[in-house]
Write a protein that holds these residues in place. Structure first.
Motif, PDB file in Angstrom:
ATOM      1  N   UNK A  91       0.816  -1.228   0.000  1.00  0.00           N
ATOM      2  CA  UNK A  91       0.000   0.000   0.000  1.00  0.00           C
ATOM      3  C   UNK A  91       0.847   1.275   0.000  1.00  0.00           C
ATOM      4  N   UNK A  92       2.055   1.217   0.571  1.00  0.00           N
ATOM      5  CA  UNK A  92       2.914   2.407   0.598  1.00  0.00           C
ATOM      6  C   UNK A  92       3.444   2.761  -0.797  1.00  0.00           C
ATOM      7  N   UNK A  93       3.328   1.823  -1.739  1.00  0.00           N
ATOM      8  CA  UNK A  93       3.851   2.069  -3.086  1.00  0.00           C
ATOM      9  C   UNK A  93       2.931   2.952  -3.914  1.00  0.00           C
ATOM     10  N   UNK A  94       1.681   3.103  -3.463  1.00  0.00           N
ATOM     11  CA  UNK A  94       0.679   3.809  -4.269  1.00  0.00           C
ATOM     12  C   UNK A  94       0.095   4.974  -3.484  1.00  0.00           C
ATOM     13  N   UNK A  95      -0.232   6.036  -4.220  1.00  0.00           N
ATOM     14  CA  UNK A  95      -0.794   7.230  -3.589  1.00  0.00           C
ATOM     15  C   UNK A  95      -2.208   6.952  -3.115  1.00  0.00           C
ATOM     16  N   UNK A  96      -2.609   7.573  -2.007  1.00  0.00           N
ATOM     17  CA  UNK A  96      -4.008   7.440  -1.595  1.00  0.00           C
ATOM     18  C   UNK A  96      -4.902   8.210  -2.565  1.00  0.00           C
ATOM     19  N   UNK A  97      -6.179   7.835  -2.680  1.00  0.00           N
ATOM     20  CA  UNK A  97      -7.092   8.578  -3.552  1.00  0.00           C
ATOM     21  C   UNK A  97      -7.158  10.042  -3.137  1.00  0.00           C
ATOM     22  N   UNK A  98      -7.194  10.943  -4.130  1.00  0.00           N
ATOM     23  CA  UNK A  98      -7.221  12.381  -3.836  1.00  0.00           C
ATOM     24  C   UNK A  98      -8.626  12.887  -3.567  1.00  0.00           C
ATOM     25  N   UNK A  99      -9.619  12.179  -4.093  1.00  0.00           N
ATOM     26  CA  UNK A  99     -10.990  12.660  -3.955  1.00  0.00           C
ATOM     27  C   UNK A  99     -11.925  11.473  -4.016  1.00  0.00           C
ATOM     28  N   UNK A 100     -13.193  11.733  -3.711  1.00  0.00           N
ATOM     29  CA  UNK A 100     -14.180  10.653  -3.801  1.00  0.00           C
ATOM     30  C   UNK A 100     -14.274  10.132  -5.220  1.00  0.00           C
ATOM     31  N   UNK A 101     -14.163  11.044  -6.178  1.00  0.00           N
ATOM     32  CA  UNK A 101     -14.249  10.644  -7.582  1.00  0.00           C
ATOM     33  C   UNK A 101     -13.110   9.680  -7.934  1.00  0.00           C
ATOM     34  N   UNK A 102     -11.890  10.033  -7.504  1.00  0.00           N
ATOM     35  CA  UNK A 102     -10.753   9.145  -7.731  1.00  0.00           C
ATOM     36  C   UNK A 102     -11.000   7.797  -7.082  1.00  0.00           C
ATOM     37  N   UNK A 103     -11.592   7.848  -5.878  1.00  0.00           N
ATOM     38  CA  UNK A 103     -11.867   6.606  -5.168  1.00  0.00           C
ATOM     39  C   UNK A 103     -12.749   5.679  -5.974  1.00  0.00           C
ATOM     40  N   UNK A 104     -13.741   6.261  -6.672  1.00  0.00           N
ATOM     41  CA  UNK A 104     -14.614   5.451  -7.510  1.00  0.00           C
ATOM     42  C   UNK A 104     -13.848   4.802  -8.641  1.00  0.00           C
ATOM     43  N   UNK A 105     -12.956   5.571  -9.260  1.00  0.00           N
ATOM     44  CA  UNK A 105     -12.130   5.035 -10.346  1.00  0.00           C
ATOM     45  C   UNK A 105     -11.241   3.921  -9.808  1.00  0.00           C
ATOM     46  N   UNK A 106     -10.625   4.167  -8.662  1.00  0.00           N
ATOM     47  CA  UNK A 106      -9.728   3.170  -8.081  1.00  0.00           C
ATOM     48  C   UNK A 106     -10.475   1.884  -7.736  1.00  0.00           C
TER      49      UNK A 106
END
Length: 314
Positions: free
Chosen positions: A270-285
């Protein structure tokens, strides 16, 4: 249209709006003398792709070629529908995938075993394509884009045994399919795509090395979009594969079941990847996680490890 992005060199990225989401699966139109669509997206995306091509001036009889990097349903599920919409187009695929486009029954049956009820909403049904319209590629091949421009294909298994990369002679673009992993444009993160049953580490690394040797100017990811930092991205792709395999190998040697192996690999990566920046990004992720997530990746690596060393000691 809001799902078309001009990338230069008469290349257009089309968001296929897979399952109604944006930014998950891209198709690409090369709008030369002989227009060529690279990746169709899913069956349920086919009308979206057809309308995008129409808005770029490509009508039912104008599309010369449809080529898919491999036959997984997020890339090629729409082939039968697109073939029907564009009756003059030849359908180009690696020879190991050709029979499944002509008769998708086995492919659909195995996909339904994996996805269950999610299959219909995510992918829809791959319709058959007439065998005489299918052009089967060997280890290398060339697709005529007209006016001296070609799209050369290069067999690149590891992710799937029917996978090819495609190089545009005019732009130096390399269509990487899933062989270099999944790219998240919001953050620049790159994750491997190692699903069962075909994943093989050495084969996958050899395909990435082949991509480096081809010297492309730009990488065009089906998931998702263009990347200019070619060398750095391909190096990261190989590194991610090794990291995920090393962690899964550790879980395997400790006798973990799939769920525990997935939890361990998720936690350690998990440390290799950025956390989602927004709810919208979260949906894409969330959708990327569904398409190429830790359970699928770890299952593919475990499948490979069990083939390579069924009784691996702890």
């Amino acid at each position: 249209m809001d799902n078309i992005t001009a990338l230069g060199g008469d290349v257009y990225e089309i968001d296929t709006k897979m399952a109604g989401y944006r930014g998950i699966t891209a198709g690409y139109l090369i709008l030369g003398d002989r227009p060529c669509l690279v990746e169709t997206g899913t069956s349920t995306s086919a009308p979206v792709v057809r309308d995008a091509l129409a808005s770029l001036g490509v009508g039912p009889d104008d599309l010369a070629t449809v080529v898919v990097t491999h036959i997984h349903l997020d890339h090629a599920g729409g082939v039968g529908d697109i073939a029907e919409f564009f009756p003059s187009a030849q359908i180009v695929v690696h020879e190991k995938g050709a029979r499944h486009l002509a008769d998708p029954s086995r492919l659909m049956a195995s996909a339904r075993m994996v996805w269950g009820d999610k299959l219909d909403t995510l992918f829809g049904e791959l319709s058959p394509t007439e065998a005489e319209r299918i052009v089967a590629l060997g280890d290398t091949g060339a697709i005529d884009l007209g006016n001296g421009r070609t799209l050369s294909s290069h067999y690149s298994p590891g992710h799937a045994k029917h996978h090819v990369g495609l190089v545009d002679s005019a732009t130096g673009d390399l269509y990487v399919g899933d062989a270099a992993g999944v790219y998240l444009p919001e953050t620049g993160d790159l994750r491997p795509a190692t699903p069962p049953p075909d994943f093989d580490l050495d084969t996958a690394l050899n395909s990435i090395a082949l991509f480096e040797a081809l010297g492309p100017q730009r990488l065009l990811f089906s998931h998702y979009g263009p990347v200019d930092a070619v060398q750095e991205t391909l190096e990261r792709s190989a590194e991610e594969l090794r990291v995920w395999v090393d962690l899964t190998r550790q879980a395997h040697s400790e006798g973990m079941d799939l769920d525990h192996a997935v939890a361990m690999v998720r936690d350690r990566t998990k440390e290799r990847y950025s956390p989602p920046k927004s709810e919208d990004d979260g949906g894409v992720r969330e959708q990327f996680e569904l398409l190429s997530g830790a359970p699928s990746n770890v299952a593919g690596i475990l499948h490979w490890l069990n083939r390579a060393s069924p009784q691996k000691p702890g």
